[in-house]
Design an enzyme around this catalytic site. Structure first.
Site: not given
Ligand code: XLS
Ligand code: CA
Ligand code: CA
Length: 439
Positions: A101, A104, A232, A268, A271, A296, A307, A309, A339
């Site tokens: 991003h 980042d 996404e 992802e 998600h 992702d 979420d 991750d 991710d």
């Molecule tokens: C958030 C998303 C984010 C995207 C990029 O839940 O996964 O990290 O991948 O903005």
């Molecule tokens: Ca996520």
């Molecule tokens: Ca993501």
């Protein structure tokens, strides 16, 4: 520039019997699976935000991991130190791509002109390193959710001035993506959604998001971006209702606004499960619509429901993910972006490598098993036979559109009683999967 991850060696493939925690057990970059090397099939990417920025802060406590990399957090020196750390990390773990991003990369300043100046400086440095070390950008994006101005969304904001800031950030993030030769540009919904219909004009907001995306496509193509734009999907978090709920919803949105030629989906795993689907379902829905763009690569925790991750660990999921990708003919401009972040108690620099080793090995094993499942052929054969009644007679006429309700009704009358469909044999097929995976 001195070494940051001291004591961490180059991570090598040692095979499944290895007990070395800092070695790959399944990921052998040059091993050919399904006609390409693992490195080419998997195209792993490092997410700048989790790996280099996230320290494990949660709502109950501050970070546990030290990601200062020898500099004062929040300074430009720190932004540059993260570049050094990121490239040393990618080199040692053997990952070729990264995703980012805008913010980042640099600390956001009070004035957007100053933020952009910082982005120019840091992106120049990144580009130098990319050239020197042969690393590539998988995709870029703009963070349009953290700053207070995006409390009501970005493209969906009720404020036209906020909309302008979103446009400015996208423009700059696209400039940097093109400068890096990036292959994708992601729109994750961020705060594009709503909390209450009492104050929300959904149609108006969706039209505005589409207008912003259209301008992004026009600008991107104008500056030479030939890659894919990605949506996404995510169903909730941070907003209660996110507009890009899942793959089907996002595809419908893209078609509705004529964006489907330039966009694909970035799916992802975490998600997908938040949307009440399996990861494989979201991949399949994308693939059959010609919209499978990138992945992702992480996993959620079904007992938690938010979420999380996490680094991918579930081999059934990685296998079925790679099964869908292989069947779709591979990811063209996409790849597998981790991710993913270490759990808060796994706070050491060594844990960062162990997270990637787990994720890369899980996908390498998934790739091997997916290829074996396809070559085994029993799943395909069963599914094909399951629809055999459509290959001749009345079934063939249904498929080719050469029949009518009248003819079908006459056929039903001829049959007299409902026909018994063949067994789905799900349990047998699941045992086939297990025998291929563990046999
Ligand atoms: C958030 C998303 C984010 C995207 C990029 O839940 O996964 O990290 O991948 O903005
Ligand atoms: Ca996520
Ligand atoms: Ca993501």
């Amino acid at each position: 520039m001195s070494e940051i991850f001291k004591g961490i060696p180059q991570i090598e493939y040692e095979g499944a019997k290895s007990r070395n925690p800092l070695a790959f057990k399944y990921y052998d970059p040059e091993k050919v699976v399904a006609g390409k090397t693992m490195r080419e099939q998997l195209r792993f990417a490092m997410a700048w935000w989790h790996n280099l920025c996230a320290t494990g802060t949660d709502m109950f406590g501050s970070g546990t991991a030290d990601k200062s990399f020898g500099a004062e957090p929040g300074t430009l020196d720190h932004a540059l130190a993260k570049v050094d750390a990121g490239f040393e990390f990618m080199e040692k773990i053997g990952v070729d791509y990264f995703c980012f991003h805008d913010i980042d990369l640099v600390p956001e300043a009070g004035d957007i002109k100053e933020t952009n100046k910082r982005l120019d400086e840091v992106s120049d440095y990144i580009l130098e390193k990319m050239k020197a070390m042969g690393k590539k950008n998988l995709w870029g994006t703009a963070n349009m959710f953290s700053n207070l101005r995006y409390a009501n969304g970005a493209g969906s904001s009720n404020s036209a001035d906020v909309f302008c800031f979103a446009a400015a950030q996208i423009k700059k993030a696209l400039d940097i993506t093109v400068k890096f030769g990036g292959q994708g540009y992601v729109f994750w919904g961020g705060r594009e959604g709503y909390e209450s219909l009492l104050n929300t004009d959904v149609k108006f907001e969706q039209e505005n998001i589409a207008k912003l995306m259209r301008m992004a496509v026009d600008y991107g193509r104008g500056i030479g971006f030939t890659g894919d734009f990605f949506i996404e999907p995510k169903p909730k978090e941070p907003m209660k209702h996110q507009y890009d709920f899942d793959a089907a919803t996002s595809i419908c949105f893209l078609r509705q606004y004529g964006l489907d030629k330039d966009f694909k989906l970035n799916i992802e795993a975490n998600h997908a499960t938040l949307a009440g689907h399996t990861f494989q379902h979201e991949l399949r829905i994308s693939a059959i619509n010609g919209m499978l763009g990138s992945v992702d690569a992480n996993q959620g925790d079904l007992l938690l429901g938010w979420d999380t991750d996490e680094f991918p660990f579930n081999i059934y999921d990685t296998t079925f993910c790679m099964y869908e990708i292989l069947k779709a003919g591979g990811l063209k401009n996409g790849g597998l972006n981790f991710d993913a972040k270490n759990r808060r108690p796994s706070w050491t620099h060594e844990d960062m490598f162990k997270g990637f080793i787990l994720g890369m090995d899980s996908f390498a094993l998934g790739l091997i098993k997916a290829d074996e499942l396809i070559r085994d052929g029993r799943l395909d054969e069963f599914t094909e036979n399951r629809y055999a009644s459509y290959s001749s007679g009345i079934g063939a006429k249904i498929r080719s559109g050469e029949t009518s309700l009248e003819e079908l009704a006459a056929r039903a009358e001829e049959l007299g009683a409902p026909a018994q469909p063949s067994s789905g044999e799900q349990e047998y097929l699941q045992s086939v999967v297990n025998s291929v995976m563990f046999g």
